[in-house]
Each structure stands twice: as C-alpha cells, then as structure tokens.
Write an enzyme that holds these catalytic residues in place. Structure first.
Site, PDB file in Angstrom:
ATOM      1  CG  ASP A 127       2.051  33.934 -77.877  1.00 29.35           C
ATOM      2  OD1 ASP A 127       1.680  34.368 -76.696  1.00 29.35           O
ATOM      3  OD2 ASP A 127       2.758  34.459 -78.607  1.00 29.35           O
ATOM      4  CD  GLU A 146      -1.957  36.766 -75.967  1.00 23.07           C
ATOM      5  OE1 GLU A 146      -1.671  37.430 -75.253  1.00 23.07           O
ATOM      6  OE2 GLU A 146      -1.290  36.308 -76.895  1.00 23.07           O
TER       7      GLU A 146
HETATM    8  C1  NOJ Z   1       1.659  36.875 -75.642  1.00 25.11           C
HETATM    9  C2  NOJ Z   1       2.665  36.536 -74.568  1.00 25.11           C
HETATM   10  O1  NOJ Z   1       1.670  36.158 -73.136  1.00 25.11           O
HETATM   11  C3  NOJ Z   1       3.514  37.490 -74.049  1.00 25.11           C
HETATM   12  O2  NOJ Z   1       4.239  37.197 -72.944  1.00 25.11           O
HETATM   13  C4  NOJ Z   1       4.462  37.685 -75.329  1.00 25.11           C
HETATM   14  O3  NOJ Z   1       5.170  38.732 -74.993  1.00 25.11           O
HETATM   15  C5  NOJ Z   1       3.565  37.918 -76.636  1.00 25.11           C
HETATM   16  N1  NOJ Z   1       2.337  37.299 -76.650  1.00 25.11           N
HETATM   17  C6  NOJ Z   1       4.392  37.679 -77.732  1.00 25.11           C
HETATM   18  O4  NOJ Z   1       4.422  36.346 -77.830  1.00 25.11           O
END
Ligand code: NOJ
Length: 566
Positions: A215, A280
């Site tokens: 993430d 991500e």
């Molecule tokens: C990306 C995640 O996919 C999202 O759902 C989240 O709110 C943020 N990162 C913070 O962790």
C-alpha cells in the site's frame, strides 16, 4: 509453469506472475461465511471453487489485520494477526492451503506507510505505555515542533485533504499523517522500523503467502528535512482533496528515492521465498513508474493511468502504449479497484455524448471494459480483475445517509469509494445472497440477472465471457512465454482499431463507434471474441458469428475485442 511450490522453485524458472491473472478480493464485501454482514476469510475459502472456475492464478486480499476500521482496514493495529471479524490465523492458514490445493496463490496487503493510531507502537510513542516505551517508540513516527509562528511544521496536505499534521497536545508536537489523523506515518528513516518490517514479511511468508501488494508504495520515506513543498496556487475555498493535493508540487512528501532502499531489502527477502512483491505505485507518468520500479526493487507495480481515462481512442492508446521496455513487463493491469469507480460505470459516460448516457450494467460500459481487458490481458505483465468485474457490474447504489468512506462526502470521484465497495451479488434473496444480515455497507439490491448465480452457465453472460477470456489467455501462455515481452503495435497509431502482435498472437479492439475491419491474413484462428462471448450491445449472436467469415479480414463491432493465433 510450475505452480504453488514457491519454496522449491529454482531461480531459473520463469517468475510465476509473468502473464498470470490476479483477482482482487475486497474482503469486507466479498463473501460472508458467518452471517454477521461482513465478508471474511471463511467466505474467501467458500468461494475458492468459484475463483478456480473463473481461472485466476492468484488472489490479492485487502487487509484482514486487527483494525479500528477508520479506513476500513487500511489502519492496521497489529500486522501479525487477523481481526476476529475476518477469522483468525488458523483460518488464514486454511485459506492458504485450500487455495494452493486449487493452484491459486494468495497475495496479502501490506500497509507500511502508516499504522493505526491504536497500534501499540503509536500508543507507546504517545507515552501511554510508560516512559521507557515512549523512549523506544517515539521515533517510530514523525514528530516535529510547531512552525516558528505556531501551526503545522510545514505545508504538506494529506491525500484525504486538510493538513498532514495533527497536534499531540500532551507533548506539544505534531505528528505526520498522509491520510487520516488516525493513520500516523511511520518513520522509515529509523532502522528499528525497517527491522520490525523484515520480521513482519517473514511472518507471513513463513505462513505460506505468495506475495505482497504494498500500500502507498510511493510514500514510506519522507524528505530528511521535511521541507515544505513548492505551492503552485492558493488552495481555493471548498477545494476537494485532490484539488488541494494539486495545489502543490510534491517534491518532498512522496516519491523520495530512499524508499527504494526499503524495497531492495524486501526484494531480497521475497526472492528467497519466490514471492511476488508489487506495489500500489500511484504515478500516472511512465518515467515516474520507472523510478518506482528499479530492476532490483519491487517486482512490479500497478499502472493507474487506465483507471483515469474515458472511452476515447487516443487516451486508451496512450495508456496502453506509454509503458515501454523493461517497465512494460513489470506492470499490473487493473481497470477497477476498491478505490475507484468501477470501469463499466466510468466507461458508460462518454465525453462526446455530453456525459448523459446512463450507466447500464448490460450495456456499453461493461462491453467497453471487457474490450479493454482483452487488450490488457495479453500484454506483458500481470492482469488483475476486481471482484464483480467478471459480472459486468457497475457501481452499487449507496444512499447518502449510508455512505461510510471517510473521504466520501467531499471526494471528487463521484460518490466517494462506497459505490465500488458494495457487497458481491452472489444470488437471489435478501442482500443478493451476500449475507442474511444487513451488510456493513448498505446498498440497493441488484437485479438477479447481475448476480453470479444468474450468470453461472448462462450463455453469453459476462461471467461466462470472462471465464472464456481467462481460458483463452491460459491456453495462449505458451505463445506468450515464447514471444517474451516484445509487443509490436500494428494499428498505425491512430484510428478506432487498437491492435498489437505478441509472437503468434494478434489482439485487436475496436474503440470507435462503428464496426471496423481488422486485417489478419489467411489462416488466423480465433481464440476469443468479446462480441460473441457476451451479450454485446451492438451485435446479435448471428451477426457476431458471421463476421468471422474466412478471407483474411475480420469485422469488429464497436466496443469489442478479439484475439487470434496466426
Ligand atoms: C490505498 C488503499 O487502496 C486505500 O483504500 C487506502 O485508503 C489508502 N491507500 C491508505 O492506506
């Protein structure tokens, strides 16, 4: 491809994620095994046969760790346990074993940029566990005194809007959070934090998980001096979170090169287990992606540009073709997620039609998404479906009073993130068979025809079309492997047909408004045609089969795509 034997995989074997197909499970909304209204790990186990039948190679499961749930699991209070809402460690072990039995790998979500403020590290840093613990954990987070005139130490804003700093009244210092105040950012310049995370990775790898989705992979390490970002314009009153974000040039808060040192270290760990480390990587520029994915860092990263386009030939072509060279084979292709409106919702709105076309589940949005997915599924890299994408789902309807996303009300992504997070419609009955209890996120009942039960075995349903697509992609794996990562774009760079060759495969989509020809040469074998496989809005079945008359040219209806072996 040798599968599900990561510990014994020799180094010279092709990486298992190359040309693999993933499936994102948004855990809270996937399947509820204990009827408490919240999806859980037992629910994933119960649906493994469904996923195997769909034809996926791995499942990415969103966070299942103990959490207060302010950001629905992305606020983790303990990285080495399972929240009782979702099961326990034994359930996770059962899931991994049952998935491996079906040749499906399990990828879990790591949230290293921030913890929950409930995490014992943060509680200790606040001083709630005594002076010695405060001393030990204070520097796990990023604290600063107020600016000389008072107020936050610098001008950083959070991704969720507002200042990225919150004052701790007891110490008089601010702590940093790129997301909610209840998600304090870890201090990745502290070697003790890095050492904790080495153990966290090994904890899950030793339990048999096959990889990690990281993430906020562009976050982690911050500027050493926490310098203010250059401000491009004043924040207009009432600006949405993204408008606030765009008022700054983000030189110092995100995308710091030192984050790559973390991933190099993790890569060494993951490689010992044959695990897939990917992030991500929220960057819309391929050069930025290159920086985020050095060859010795994460194995791969999500390419988000396709999630930001409308159904428009030039934009589609650009997002497909922009990543080149080594980068192209390190990308994960996904059109939808728990953070963005579903692709059939986005693609049902057309800029040239004045954005007034209604989103229709059996209509153009779903057909366009499938056509794009055909193009993406045969490109080098890894192709990932989001739960319900295989049913052609548009976003669920969530009443304003029922919205739960912490950034919902002022979000500029339509109704916030609730619409793409509504429970999976498995069948008939209350709550579409997700649960007998009111689900955690209330949403309008979906018509039966949009459920998995209705589409299972139904000729030309979206589900059957996606099964066929994944089966065709799997059948072509040998061709893909032989071809390697070389892709030749054959469409001349303009026009309504986007097409490429990868080895013996020809992949083409018609992204225009009228039927278009695809020249193929003699002897091409059709592997998949979306207009035949699904209830395509522009073609009756008889028309669809007529278009594949021999003669070296095929005719693709608008918003359709096909794959041939030549
Ligand atoms: C990306 C995640 O996919 C999202 O759902 C989240 O709110 C943020 N990162 C913070 O962790």
């Amino acid at each position: 491809m040798t599968r599900c034997s990561p510990a014994s995989a020799p180094d010279n074997l092709r990486r298992w994620w190359a040309d693999a197909v993933g499936y994102q499970v948004y855990l809270r909304s996937f399947a509820d095994s204990d009827n408490d209204g919240v999806g859980d790990l037992g629910g994933v186990i119960a649906k493994l046969d469904y996923l195997a039948r769909l034809g996926v190679d791995f499942v990415w499961i969103t966070p299942f760790y103990p959490t207060p749930g302010h950001d629905w699991g992305y606020d983790v209070a303990d990285y080495c346990d399972v929240d009782p809402l979702f099961g326990d460690l034994a359930t996770l072990d059962r899931l991994v074993a049952a998935a491996h039995d079906r040749d499906i790998r399990i990828v879990t979500d790591l949230v290293p940029n921030h913890t929950s403020s409930d995490h014992r590290w943060f509680q200790a840093a606040l001083g709630n566990s005594g002076a010695a613990e405060r001393e030990r954990y204070r520097d796990y987070y990023i604290w600063r005194d107020p600016a000389p005139g008072g107020g936050p130490p610098n001008n950083w804003v959070g991704y969720f809007g507002g200042p990225a700093w919150t004052l701790d009244p007891d110490s008089g210092q601010y702590y940093l959070h790129l997301f909610l105040p209840s998600q304090p950012d870890l201090n990745w310049r502290n070697p003790a934090v890095a050492a904790e995370w080495d153990d966290i990775l090994r904890f899950w790898l030793d339990r048999g998980v096959d990889g990690f989705r990281v993430d906020v992979a562009g976050g982690l390490v911050k500027d050493e001096h926490l310098r203010s970002n250059p401000q491009l314009q004043a924040i207009p009153p009432g600006a949405s979170r993204w408008e606030q974000w765009d008022c700054f040039e983000h030189l110092y808060d995100v995308f710091q090169p030192e984050s790559q040192d973390v991933f190099r270290r993790w890569r060494t760990i993951c490689d010992r287990y044959g695990a897939f480390l990917h992030g991500e990587t929220y960057h819309l520029d391929p050069r930025g992606m290159d920086d985020l994915l050095p060859p010795d860092g994460m194995h791969g990263g999500y390419w988000f540009a396709p999630m930001h386009i409308e159904w428009e030939p030039a934009a589609i072509r650009t997002t497909l073709r922009a990543p080149t060279g080594d980068l192209a084979e390190r990308l994960l292709w996904a059109m939808s997620s728990h953070d963005m409106p579903r692709a059939p919702t986005r693609f049902a709105l057309r800029s040239d039609a004045g954005s007034d076309q209604p989103a229709a589940p059996d209509g153009w949005g779903a057909a366009r998404t499938l056509a794009f997915n055909v193009l993406a599924a045969f490109l080098p890299g890894t192709f990932v479906l989001y739960q319900g994408e295989e049913l052609g789902l548009i976003d669920g309807e969530v009443a304003v009073a029922d919205k739960l996303d912490p950034v919902g009300p002022d979000s500029d992504v339509g109704a916030g993130r609730d619409g793409c997070r509504t429970p999976m419609p498995w069948g008939d009955g209350p709550h579409n068979g997700f649960s007998d209890t009111e689900p955690w996120l209330r949403s309008a009942q979906r018509p039966y025809v949009h459920t998995a039960a209705a589409q299972d075995g139904a000729a030309r349903s979206w589900l059957e079309a996606y099964r066929d697509l994944l089966a065709a992609q799997r059948d072509a794996r040998h061709d893909l492997e032989t071809a390697g990562a070389t892709v030749t774009w054959t469409d001349g760079g303009e026009g309504p047909v986007i097409s490429y060759r990868r080895g013996r495969l020809v992949v083409a989509a018609n992204v225009g408004d009228t039927a278009s020809e695809v020249p193929l040469g003699d002897g091409a074998t059709l592997l998949f045609d979306s207009a035949i496989a699904c209830r395509h809005p522009s073609a009756a079945p008889s028309d669809a089969s007529a278009q594949h008359a021999p003669g070296g040219v095929d005719l693709l209806p608008p918003a359709s795509a096909a794959v041939w072996r030549i």
